[in-house]
Design a protein around this motif. Structure first.
Motif, short mmCIF file in Angstrom:
data_model
loop_
_atom_site.label_atom_id
_atom_site.label_comp_id
_atom_site.label_asym_id
_atom_site.label_seq_id
_atom_site.Cartn_x
_atom_site.Cartn_y
_atom_site.Cartn_z
N SER A 160 0.85 -1.20 0.00
CA SER A 160 0.00 0.00 0.00
C SER A 160 0.87 1.24 0.00
CB SER A 160 -0.92 0.00 1.23
OG SER A 160 -1.64 1.21 1.31
N GLY A 161 0.77 2.04 -1.06
CA GLY A 161 1.61 3.24 -1.17
C GLY A 161 1.09 4.18 -2.23
N GLY A 162 1.97 4.60 -3.13
CA GLY A 162 1.58 5.50 -4.21
C GLY A 162 2.71 5.63 -5.20
N ILE A 163 2.46 5.38 -6.48
CA ILE A 163 3.53 5.43 -7.48
C ILE A 163 3.94 6.87 -7.77
CG2 ILE A 163 4.14 4.87 -9.88
CD1 ILE A 163 2.40 2.38 -9.61
N VAL A 164 2.97 7.73 -8.06
CA VAL A 164 3.24 9.18 -8.14
C VAL A 164 2.67 9.78 -6.86
CG1 VAL A 164 2.84 11.32 -9.40
CG2 VAL A 164 3.11 9.16 -10.66
N GLU A 180 1.24 16.46 -16.70
CA GLU A 180 1.80 15.66 -17.80
C GLU A 180 2.98 14.83 -17.34
OE1 GLU A 180 2.63 17.71 -21.40
OE2 GLU A 180 0.66 18.66 -21.52
N TRP A 181 3.81 15.40 -16.48
CA TRP A 181 4.99 14.66 -16.03
C TRP A 181 4.59 13.45 -15.19
CZ3 TRP A 181 5.20 14.21 -10.84
CH2 TRP A 181 4.69 15.24 -10.05
N ALA A 182 3.47 13.56 -14.45
CA ALA A 182 3.00 12.43 -13.65
C ALA A 182 2.59 11.28 -14.55
CB ALA A 182 1.83 12.87 -12.76
N VAL A 183 1.90 11.59 -15.64
CA VAL A 183 1.48 10.56 -16.59
C VAL A 183 2.70 9.95 -17.27
CG1 VAL A 183 0.14 10.09 -18.67
CG2 VAL A 183 -0.75 11.67 -16.93
N ASP A 184 3.68 10.78 -17.63
CA ASP A 184 4.88 10.27 -18.28
C ASP A 184 5.61 9.27 -17.37
OD1 ASP A 184 4.39 11.77 -20.51
OD2 ASP A 184 5.88 13.32 -20.06
N TYR A 210 11.10 12.28 -15.05
CA TYR A 210 10.48 13.00 -13.93
C TYR A 210 10.43 12.18 -12.64
CZ TYR A 210 8.95 15.71 -17.97
OH TYR A 210 8.92 16.42 -19.12
N ALA A 211 11.44 11.33 -12.46
CA ALA A 211 11.44 10.49 -11.25
C ALA A 211 11.52 11.32 -9.99
CB ALA A 211 12.61 9.51 -11.31
N THR A 248 -1.00 15.34 -8.79
CA THR A 248 0.28 14.68 -8.52
C THR A 248 0.16 13.47 -7.59
OG1 THR A 248 0.82 16.10 -6.61
CG2 THR A 248 1.45 16.90 -8.79
N LEU A 249 -1.06 12.94 -7.46
CA LEU A 249 -1.26 11.69 -6.73
C LEU A 249 -1.90 10.69 -7.68
CD1 LEU A 249 -2.74 12.83 -3.28
CD2 LEU A 249 -0.41 12.10 -3.75
N SER A 250 -1.23 9.59 -7.94
CA SER A 250 -1.84 8.57 -8.79
C SER A 250 -2.52 7.52 -7.92
CB SER A 250 -0.80 7.91 -9.71
OG SER A 250 0.19 7.23 -8.98
#
Length: 257
Positions: A160-164, A180-184, A210-211, A248-250
């Motif tokens: 349980s976390g979050g990628i972006v 856009e950078w989050a999607v990239d 955009y890591a 900015t939260l995926s």
């Protein structure tokens, strides 16, 4: 052998929200056989030692402030399972992973908010596990791999976390439209997961676009690698859901088989 999963847990208010992702979580239990137990790594339980919960009945940790009063009334009194905790410690020992038992810690919102949406009755035993941000990405994967045999015993393993997960760059006016950078970044991660490209994933900080923006601190990303490691034998990754909050939260779910 049942799959293991990575779930984004979003903001603490996730459990009160109504959108595509919460509907997905609510329907999850109906789409999968009821597990014998749940083993869950939460980004919000950080420890330099790999910790394994051994509580009898979990208290609820409100590790947040400034949210709706209703959140602070919620509980998730799941039971623990000492036999599974001990089995996990044995698996860690077998694989050279030092660990300690923790008989006190309750469930933080990274655990209970997701579980309450998926399994609201709290009638499945839970073993909570900590994450250690100071290990290498390969070590995180190996920790998950060490637990893969639990899947053969109808034990559901969750990261349980979050990628972006960039709280400093939240777009409060942009609704759910992602940057856009989050999607990239998400797209890059998706391609590497689907191709099980471990070399790239272990070096995502240097290779992914955009890591630094997507993963300013790694504790929320680690559960993805832990969950992925549990699927090492078959190496099949499937994206089940992805949406966004505040730019900015995926909010994503990955299945590892």
């Amino acid at each position: 052998m049942i799959p293991s999963y990575f779930f984004a847990h979003g903001a603490p208010s996730l459990v009160l929200e109504q959108h595509d992702y919460t509907e997905f979580l609510k329907k999850f239990a109906a789409s999968t056989p009821k597990p014998r137990a749940i083993v869950l790594f939460s980004a919000h339980w950080e420890s330099r030692e790999q910790s394994i919960s051994t509580v009898d009945t979990y208290s609820t940790i409100y590790d947040f402030s400034g949210f709706q009063d209703e959140l602070y009334q919620m509980t998730y009194p799941a039971k623990g399972d000492l036999a599974i905790s001990e089995e996990i410690q044995q698996l860690f020992e077998k694989n050279g992973i030092p660990s300690v038992m923790n008989p006190e810690r309750g469930l933080d919102h990274g655990a209970w908010a997701v579980l309450k949406l998926m399994f609201p009755a709290a009638d499945i035993p839970v073993v909570a596990l900590s994450v250690n941000r100071f290990l290498s990405n390969e070590q995180q994967y190996q920790i998950g791999k060490a637990l893969s045999s639990l899947r053969e015993k109808d034990i559901l393993i969750i990261g349980s976390g979050g990628i972006v997960h960039n709280l400093r760059m939240l777009n409060w006016r942009g609704g759910n439209t992602p940057e856009e950078w989050a999607v990239d970044f998400d797209n890059w991660i998706q391609e590497k997961l689907e191709n099980w490209d471990l070399e790239a994933l272990f070096n995502y900080e240097k290779l992914a676009p955009y890591a630094r923006e997507a993963v300013p601190t790694n504790e929320h990303f680690i559960p993805l690698l832990l969950a992925m490691g549990t699927g090492d034998s078959n190496r099949q990754a499937k994206l089940l859901h992805r949406s966004y909050q505040l730019g900015t939260l995926s909010l994503s779910c990955w299945e590892f088989n």
